[in-house]
Design a protein around this motif. Structure first.
Motif, PDB file in Angstrom:
ATOM      1  N   ILE A 126       1.061  -1.403   0.080  1.00  0.00           N
ATOM      2  CA  ILE A 126      -0.168   0.051   0.078  1.00  0.00           C
ATOM      3  C   ILE A 126       0.499   1.106   0.147  1.00  0.00           C
ATOM      4  O   ILE A 126       0.576   1.910  -0.240  1.00  0.00           O
ATOM      5  N   ASN A 127       2.073   1.014   0.482  1.00  0.00           N
ATOM      6  CA  ASN A 127       3.144   2.224   0.583  1.00  0.00           C
ATOM      7  C   ASN A 127       3.647   2.337  -0.923  1.00  0.00           C
ATOM      8  O   ASN A 127       4.101   3.946  -0.805  1.00  0.00           O
ATOM      9  N   THR A 128       3.243   1.763  -0.988  1.00  0.00           N
ATOM     10  CA  THR A 128       4.519   1.405  -2.592  1.00  0.00           C
ATOM     11  C   THR A 128       3.441   1.533  -3.839  1.00  0.00           C
ATOM     12  O   THR A 128       4.031   2.431  -4.696  1.00  0.00           O
ATOM     13  N   PHE A 129       2.565   0.723  -3.555  1.00  0.00           N
ATOM     14  CA  PHE A 129       1.948   0.940  -4.794  1.00  0.00           C
ATOM     15  C   PHE A 129       0.550   1.729  -4.623  1.00  0.00           C
ATOM     16  O   PHE A 129      -0.308   0.822  -4.045  1.00  0.00           O
ATOM     17  N   ALA A 130      -0.451   2.795  -4.858  1.00  0.00           N
ATOM     18  CA  ALA A 130      -1.686   2.525  -4.372  1.00  0.00           C
ATOM     19  C   ALA A 130      -2.201   2.207  -5.519  1.00  0.00           C
ATOM     20  O   ALA A 130      -3.621   1.813  -4.846  1.00  0.00           O
ATOM     21  N   TRP A 131      -2.568   1.607  -6.254  1.00  0.00           N
ATOM     22  CA  TRP A 131      -3.529   0.992  -6.881  1.00  0.00           C
ATOM     23  C   TRP A 131      -3.754  -0.861  -6.014  1.00  0.00           C
ATOM     24  O   TRP A 131      -4.879  -1.257  -6.685  1.00  0.00           O
ATOM     25  N   PHE A 133      -5.047  -0.857  -3.591  1.00  0.00           N
ATOM     26  CA  PHE A 133      -6.506   0.090  -3.104  1.00  0.00           C
ATOM     27  C   PHE A 133      -7.506  -0.986  -4.418  1.00  0.00           C
ATOM     28  O   PHE A 133      -8.811  -1.975  -4.213  1.00  0.00           O
ATOM     29  N   TYR A 134      -7.602  -0.605  -5.139  1.00  0.00           N
ATOM     30  CA  TYR A 134      -7.807  -1.483  -6.430  1.00  0.00           C
ATOM     31  C   TYR A 134      -8.168  -3.251  -6.620  1.00  0.00           C
ATOM     32  O   TYR A 134      -9.196  -3.529  -6.371  1.00  0.00           O
ATOM     33  N   PHE A 135      -6.603  -3.625  -5.915  1.00  0.00           N
ATOM     34  CA  PHE A 135      -6.633  -4.844  -6.011  1.00  0.00           C
ATOM     35  C   PHE A 135      -7.890  -5.659  -4.747  1.00  0.00           C
ATOM     36  O   PHE A 135      -8.496  -6.321  -4.912  1.00  0.00           O
ATOM     37  N   PHE A 136      -6.792  -4.833  -3.422  1.00  0.00           N
ATOM     38  CA  PHE A 136      -7.612  -5.706  -2.347  1.00  0.00           C
ATOM     39  C   PHE A 136      -9.143  -5.600  -2.933  1.00  0.00           C
ATOM     40  O   PHE A 136     -10.184  -6.957  -2.333  1.00  0.00           O
ATOM     41  N   GLY A 137      -9.878  -4.022  -3.326  1.00  0.00           N
ATOM     42  CA  GLY A 137     -10.797  -4.290  -3.457  1.00  0.00           C
ATOM     43  C   GLY A 137     -11.875  -5.537  -4.116  1.00  0.00           C
ATOM     44  O   GLY A 137     -12.660  -5.790  -4.217  1.00  0.00           O
ATOM     45  N   LEU A 138     -10.828  -5.757  -5.073  1.00  0.00           N
ATOM     46  CA  LEU A 138     -11.777  -6.406  -6.254  1.00  0.00           C
ATOM     47  C   LEU A 138     -11.582  -7.927  -5.321  1.00  0.00           C
ATOM     48  O   LEU A 138     -12.190  -8.509  -5.880  1.00  0.00           O
ATOM     49  N   ILE A 139     -10.242  -8.153  -5.241  1.00  0.00           N
ATOM     50  CA  ILE A 139     -10.430  -9.248  -3.630  1.00  0.00           C
ATOM     51  C   ILE A 139     -11.670  -9.841  -2.878  1.00  0.00           C
ATOM     52  O   ILE A 139     -12.340 -10.441  -3.098  1.00  0.00           O
ATOM     53  N   LEU A 140     -11.836  -8.507  -2.727  1.00  0.00           N
ATOM     54  CA  LEU A 140     -13.209  -9.370  -2.115  1.00  0.00           C
ATOM     55  C   LEU A 140     -14.387  -9.137  -2.491  1.00  0.00           C
ATOM     56  O   LEU A 140     -15.920  -9.743  -1.666  1.00  0.00           O
ATOM     57  N   LEU A 141     -14.582  -8.430  -3.471  1.00  0.00           N
ATOM     58  CA  LEU A 141     -15.849  -8.669  -4.579  1.00  0.00           C
ATOM     59  C   LEU A 141     -16.043  -9.640  -5.397  1.00  0.00           C
ATOM     60  O   LEU A 141     -16.884 -10.560  -4.559  1.00  0.00           O
ATOM     61  N   ILE A 142     -15.049 -10.097  -5.496  1.00  0.00           N
ATOM     62  CA  ILE A 142     -14.517 -11.321  -5.437  1.00  0.00           C
ATOM     63  C   ILE A 142     -15.322 -12.697  -4.314  1.00  0.00           C
ATOM     64  O   ILE A 142     -16.435 -13.640  -4.479  1.00  0.00           O
ATOM     65  N   THR A 143     -14.886 -12.093  -3.608  1.00  0.00           N
ATOM     66  CA  THR A 143     -14.620 -13.331  -2.047  1.00  0.00           C
ATOM     67  C   THR A 143     -16.348 -12.977  -1.791  1.00  0.00           C
ATOM     68  O   THR A 143     -17.285 -13.675  -1.417  1.00  0.00           O
ATOM     69  N   ALA A 144     -17.160 -12.117  -1.697  1.00  0.00           N
ATOM     70  CA  ALA A 144     -18.261 -11.706  -1.627  1.00  0.00           C
ATOM     71  C   ALA A 144     -19.473 -12.682  -2.352  1.00  0.00           C
ATOM     72  O   ALA A 144     -20.054 -13.038  -1.910  1.00  0.00           O
ATOM     73  N   GLY A 145     -18.963 -12.908  -3.231  1.00  0.00           N
ATOM     74  CA  GLY A 145     -20.265 -13.463  -4.697  1.00  0.00           C
ATOM     75  C   GLY A 145     -20.065 -14.731  -4.443  1.00  0.00           C
ATOM     76  O   GLY A 145     -20.356 -15.801  -4.767  1.00  0.00           O
ATOM     77  N   ASN A 146     -18.249 -15.342  -4.116  1.00  0.00           N
ATOM     78  CA  ASN A 146     -17.844 -16.705  -3.693  1.00  0.00           C
ATOM     79  C   ASN A 146     -19.224 -17.347  -2.754  1.00  0.00           C
ATOM     80  O   ASN A 146     -19.446 -18.147  -2.418  1.00  0.00           O
ATOM     81  N   LEU A 267     -12.879   0.277  -0.301  1.00  0.00           N
ATOM     82  CA  LEU A 267     -11.504   0.887  -0.903  1.00  0.00           C
ATOM     83  C   LEU A 267     -11.884   1.124  -2.484  1.00  0.00           C
ATOM     84  O   LEU A 267     -10.725   1.950  -2.657  1.00  0.00           O
ATOM     85  N   ILE A 268     -12.309   0.467  -3.038  1.00  0.00           N
ATOM     86  CA  ILE A 268     -12.422   1.081  -4.899  1.00  0.00           C
ATOM     87  C   ILE A 268     -12.382   2.761  -4.541  1.00  0.00           C
ATOM     88  O   ILE A 268     -11.737   2.532  -5.147  1.00  0.00           O
ATOM     89  N   LEU A 269     -13.815   3.062  -3.990  1.00  0.00           N
ATOM     90  CA  LEU A 269     -14.060   4.379  -3.862  1.00  0.00           C
ATOM     91  C   LEU A 269     -12.238   5.021  -3.618  1.00  0.00           C
ATOM     92  O   LEU A 269     -12.185   6.659  -4.146  1.00  0.00           O
ATOM     93  N   HIS A 270     -12.089   4.320  -2.814  1.00  0.00           N
ATOM     94  CA  HIS A 270     -10.840   5.010  -1.663  1.00  0.00           C
ATOM     95  C   HIS A 270      -9.614   5.368  -3.102  1.00  0.00           C
ATOM     96  O   HIS A 270      -8.655   6.009  -2.983  1.00  0.00           O
ATOM     97  N   ALA A 271      -9.215   4.344  -3.694  1.00  0.00           N
ATOM     98  CA  ALA A 271      -8.380   3.916  -4.162  1.00  0.00           C
ATOM     99  C   ALA A 271      -8.538   5.239  -5.762  1.00  0.00           C
ATOM    100  O   ALA A 271      -7.493   5.598  -6.539  1.00  0.00           O
ATOM    101  N   LEU A 272      -9.864   5.087  -6.748  1.00  0.00           N
ATOM    102  CA  LEU A 272     -10.439   6.013  -7.036  1.00  0.00           C
ATOM    103  C   LEU A 272      -9.980   7.466  -7.067  1.00  0.00           C
ATOM    104  O   LEU A 272      -9.649   8.267  -7.456  1.00  0.00           O
ATOM    105  N   HIS A 273     -10.364   8.213  -5.553  1.00  0.00           N
ATOM    106  CA  HIS A 273     -10.153   9.142  -5.166  1.00  0.00           C
ATOM    107  C   HIS A 273      -8.566   9.849  -4.512  1.00  0.00           C
ATOM    108  O   HIS A 273      -8.147  10.763  -4.845  1.00  0.00           O
TER     109      HIS A 273
END
Length: 392
Positions: A126-131, A133-146, A267-273
């Protein structure tokens, strides 16, 4: 807020001390915890976590306190869902009831190491790559679907266990709580070691969704670490306290899916911000609404309350609870041939109590149960075994 090194040191020493205390006074000598014992120690560990949260609130301020409590509640809810998988694994391996505490404590310690590694790795990313947050958000959305898919729980036979069974000399029977035994003059692994491997393997998988979830609520590494750790401490006692109620929480997966999906969107909203990814808005931040920690805490608590009450009040939940309980007690009774007659009698009395609950269900549920040939056959075998043992 930067947390001084000495506070980190005191926290880690305190956590290690609690684990040693738990092992020395409760797990070292194999026994089956009573409901009262499980309730007292569950309350003790929850109390410690809440007092710690109050300390964070007073010393770190309202924002830091809200982040801790949101993270703790989320991780605690996810750990309860993990208990379903632990139950499946230990049922699959037929772990003796008295030895389940040691397996659970091993799982907690292994999980602490695994999640600590993921926490510091996640913080570095997170401290090195801001993207990230997108990755973590996608993981959670996929996990929620599963989690909304039927049969998402693991059956305990993960790849590590299958490899161990294939390439290592394993025994078919337990030797107390020993990890190794002697079979035909040769040293062999016991099922106790295999079940610990299964628990450890699933703990790694659990960390893949729980760590992104809490990073969606706070990026303070100290808060992430302590909220995750305190959610795991006391999990062993909670397992025995909720035994018999776990199967009744039939809507818990839906509630957790909603929470993970909500945090994923946050997370994705924060990543966009905070966006700096070149192909999104030319690498500039996107003016979107961010979800506050206070709103997150409110949503998490609200979803859990609705989910739990809906499960407990559901006729289907009562039916599933009675069925799973009777199934468990019938299986235990059939496997208890070498147990003390008093223990056998206690298990059979529990089975009779579950059968009485089944008979008290509405006709619709009873008709459905009667159509379950495998379940009805299991009950009849338990009754036949009881008649044979007692001569009645």
């Amino acid at each position: 807020m930067e947390v001084p090194g000495w506070i980190w040191a005191v926290t880690v020493v305190g956590i290690v001390g609690l684990l040693f205390f738990d092992f020395w006074f409760h797990v070292r000598k194999a026994h089956i915890p009573t409901l009262g014992e499980a309730a007292r120690w569950s309350a003790f560990y929850v109390g410690i976590a809440l007092l710690f949260g109050v300390g964070v609130l007073v010393l770190g301020g309202p924002d830091m306190g809200a982040e801790y409590f949101a993270g703790y509640i989320t991780e605690k809810a996810l750990s309860v869902d993990n208990l379903f998988v632990f139950l499946i694994i230990m049922t699959s391996f037929k772990v003796p009831r008295a030895d389940q505490q040691k397996v659970l404590l091993f799982g907690i310690v292994f999980s602490l190491f695994a999640r600590t590694g993921f926490i510091f790795l996640g913080a570095a990313l997170i401290n090195t790559f801001a993207w990230v947050f997108y990755f973590f958000g996608l993981i959670l959305l996929i996990t929620a679907g599963n989690m909304l898919k039927p049969g998402h729980d693991d059956d305990g036979e993960n790849i590590m266990v299958r490899l161990a069974r294939r390439f290592l000399h394993t025994s078919d029977h337990y030797d107390g709580d020993k990890l190794f035994t002697i079979v035909d003059g040769k040293r062999a692994l016991t099922p106790m070691l295999l079940v610990m491997v299964a628990i450890g393997g699933t703990d790694v998988l659990f960390a893949l969704d729980s760590i992104p979830a809490i990073f969606g609520l706070t990026t303070n590494v100290y808060i992430v670490f302590t909220a995750t750790t305190f959610s795991l401490l006391g999990l062993r006692q909670l397992y025995f306290l909720l035994d018999g109620l776990l199967d009744r929480l039939i809507y818990l997966s839906y509630g957790l899916a909603a929470i993970l999906g909500f945090i994923g969107v946050k997370l994705i909203l924060h990543a966009l911000h905070e966006n700096n990814v070149p192909f999104i808005n030319d690498g500039d931040p996107v003016p979107v609404v961010e979800i506050s920690t206070a709103l997150s805490l409110t949503v998490i608590i609200g979803v859990l309350v609705v989910t739990i009450f809906a499960s407990l009040l559901s006729p289907k939940g009562r039916a599933m609870n009675a069925i799973k309980g009777a199934q468990r007690h019938a299986t235990t009774y059939l496997e208890a041939e070498d147990e003390d007659p008093q223990v056998q009698a206690e298990v059979y009395n529990q089975l009779l109590a579950e059968e009485a609950m089944l008979k008290a269900l509405p006709e619709k549920q009873r008709a459905w149960i009667r159509d379950e040939a495998q379940f009805m056959g299991l009950l009849e075998r338990a009754r036949a075994s009881h008649r044979e043992r007692t001569g009645g």
